[in-house]
Design an enzyme around this catalytic site. Structure first.
Site, PDB file in Angstrom:
ATOM      1  CB  CYS A 198      78.558  77.053  58.422  1.00 20.91           C
ATOM      2  SG  CYS A 198      79.532  77.574  59.831  1.00 20.91           S
ATOM      3  CG  HIS A 219      73.834  76.175  58.878  1.00 17.56           C
ATOM      4  ND1 HIS A 219      75.037  76.842  58.955  1.00 17.56           N
ATOM      5  CD2 HIS A 219      72.882  77.084  59.218  1.00 17.56           C
ATOM      6  CE1 HIS A 219      74.819  78.099  59.306  1.00 17.56           C
ATOM      7  NE2 HIS A 219      73.515  78.267  59.476  1.00 17.56           N
TER       8      HIS A 219
END
Length: 527
Positions: free
Chosen positions: A91, A147
């Site tokens: 990710c 993130h």
């Protein structure tokens, strides 16, 4: 091993640009000059989380998986559907590449961001796609998963976004408070965030299992409201929507629980399709469809955490954390009515790194020329002005391991990995492996020994990468600027062999720079 001169062309071009800069002549960044007058469409980028290549109906999944995806399938019909779109293994690296147009190894963002509070993530030194669009007069907003860092100067409102609602970590943190032995004194209960540029961040309610089912409904609600508010503005907007779905824990909104024939993952998939449809409806209802570029993609393939309730990799093999096709090949759809051709599918190689320079080219924005940029301008390809992509290879790293190279229809591995559902890990290889992805999409039949010529294609991007690191450097995880200027671990190459190879490449590059400059000067004098 001998190489022909064509191998050096990208390095020669890089060296020529450096020589011109040293002589005081200007160089133009990608996107600074375009044949056509730059346009400024609204831009909406939607990024799903851990969605597999074979999950959407338009990619062979949908109703066959028990979870129809009519809105995303319709979007694919309205634009260009990419069947060879390449992302990173996890990710955080993919999101970093999207933001910067650079391989995450350059930015110190090679793995998922660890414990909150540490100064890891995307360094403020990096120039994001949001900052580029902001410099072009765009209003910018983000709703969803970041993130790319936890400390405030590495959060979206300090990386080019005017406003943000969402979370800086991964969705699996919603599991933590219910874990046996969880200690909130050791690990602070994760919370949702909200903030505006210049005003700082405000912490909201905890992000736990009670909130998890409602996250994407809130993201959709805020995105729709933003579109309605800014549709009539004189300035265009950039809206980045990194959804929480379909990342584990796959807990759909109550309205979708039990609606699919594929359990909780299928329910989450159906909700995800619906949420994307809400954004598309808002664009249509605001009357701005023709002037809005929509890009939809996934950050990587499925994870294995809740098997068998996980995404599907289609005809490919591999899960999150690997660079097998099932992880790094994901859906991507681009729609811009009357600009991007509709009802088109292409298997040309495209990288997530390409989105930044392509968008910059469209809007007339600048791409930095003081650092390595791995993305290429795909504007003419996206707009149907050329049939071929402007790239034919992609270099893959898993963490800091140079793992493999995709070149045309082949994949060459220099580092081994375990892509199956019950195996994880990396291993040294005795010799490189190679696969023909068109004939062998699951990458099971190694053809390297019968096709050793493929190693030249595989080594070319590796040496270009090593060359660029020596010139521009790498940022260490948590670092502020580049400070590492050498690559010490190239598979099958000792440091001495690597230095000998690079010295030869540099000498040839310098010779070509001098020759090109001489021809340029002679040509000017002859006019």
């Amino acid at each position: 091993m001998a190489y022909n001169n064509n191998y050096l062309l990208p390095i020669k071009r890089l060296g020529q640009a450096c020589l011109l800069a040293g002589l005081g002549l200007s160089t133009l960044s990608m996107g600074a000059v375009a044949e056509d007058k730059p346009e400024r469409p609204n831009i909406v980028i939607m990024l799903s989380d851990n969605l597999g290549y074979g999950d959407l109906g338009s990619y062979g999944g949908g109703i066959t998986r028990g979870a129809p995806t009519p809105r995303l399938d319709a979007l694919a019909e309205e634009g260009m559907r990419f069947t060879n779109f390449n992302v990173e293994a996890e990710c955080t690296p993919s999101r970093s590449s999207l933001m910067t147009g650079r391989m995450p190894i350059r930015s110190g963002t090679t793995r998922a961001v660890p414990v909150p509070g540490l100064p890891v993530g995307l360094a403020p030194w990096e120039y994001t796609i949001a900052e580029m669009l902001k410099d072009q007069g765009y209003n910018t907003a983000m709703y969803g998963k970041w993130h790319l860092g936890y400390v405030e100067d590495r959060l979206p409102i300090n990386q080019g976004f005017d406003e943000w609602w969402g979370f800086p970590f991964s969705t699996d943190v919603s599991w933590f408070p219910d874990a046996v032995g969880f200690d909130p004194d050791l690990f602070e209960t994760p919370r949702l965030y909200e903030g505006k540029a210049g005003e700082g961040i405000k912490l909201l309610q905890p992000y736990d299992k009670t909130v998890r089912p409602f996250i994407d409904s809130i993201i959709a609600e805020k995105s729709v409201a933003y579109i309605k508010e800014h549709a009539g503005d004189e300035e265009p907007f950039f809206l980045y929507i990194p959804w929480s779905l379909v990342h584990h824990p796959s807990i759909a909104h109550p309205d979708f629980q039990g609606k699919s024939g594929a359990g909780k993952y299928g329910d989450a998939m159906m909700e995800h399709d619906h949420r994307v449809g809400q954004v598309l409806d808002a664009i249509k209802e605001a009357g701005i469809s023709d002037n809005t570029l929509v890009i939809y993609a996934s950050d990587n393939g499925p994870d294995r955490a809740e098997y068998p309730y996980v995404g599907n990799s289609g005809q490919y093999r591999g899960y999150l954390g690997t660079v097998h096709e099932g992880s790094i090949r994901t859906p991507m759809i681009a729609r811009w009515p009357n600009k991007i051709p509709a009802k088109v599918a292409t298997n040309e190689i495209v990288s997530i790194n390409d989105i930044f320079p392509t968008v910059a080219s469209i809007v007339g924005g600048e791409v930095p020329d003081d650092r390595a940029i791995d993305g290429v301008d795909q504007k003419d390809f996206f707009l149907g002005k050329q049939e071929k992509s402007n790239r034919e290879s992609v270099l893959f790293l898993a963490g800091e391991h140079i793992t493999g190279v995709k070149w045309r229809q082949f994949k060459i591995y220099m580092h081994g990995e375990s892509p199956d559902i019950d195996k994880r890990g990396y291993q040294e290889l005795w010799a490189p492996q190679a696969y023909n992805l068109q004939l062998d999409p699951q990458e099971r039949h190694d053809i390297a020994l019968q096709n050793l010529w493929l190693l030249a294609a595989g080594l070319k991007p590796v040496f270009e990468y090593v060359y660029s690191v020596e010139k521009y450097g790498l940022i260490l995880p948590g670092g502020d600027k580049p400070e590492v200027y050498e690559v010490s671990n190239i598979p099958f190459y000792s440091p001495e062999a690597l230095e000998l190879t690079m010295s030869s490449i540099k000498k040839e590059a310098v010779k070509q720079m001098i020759k090109d400059k001489f021809n340029q000067l002679v040509g000017k004098e002859g006019k």
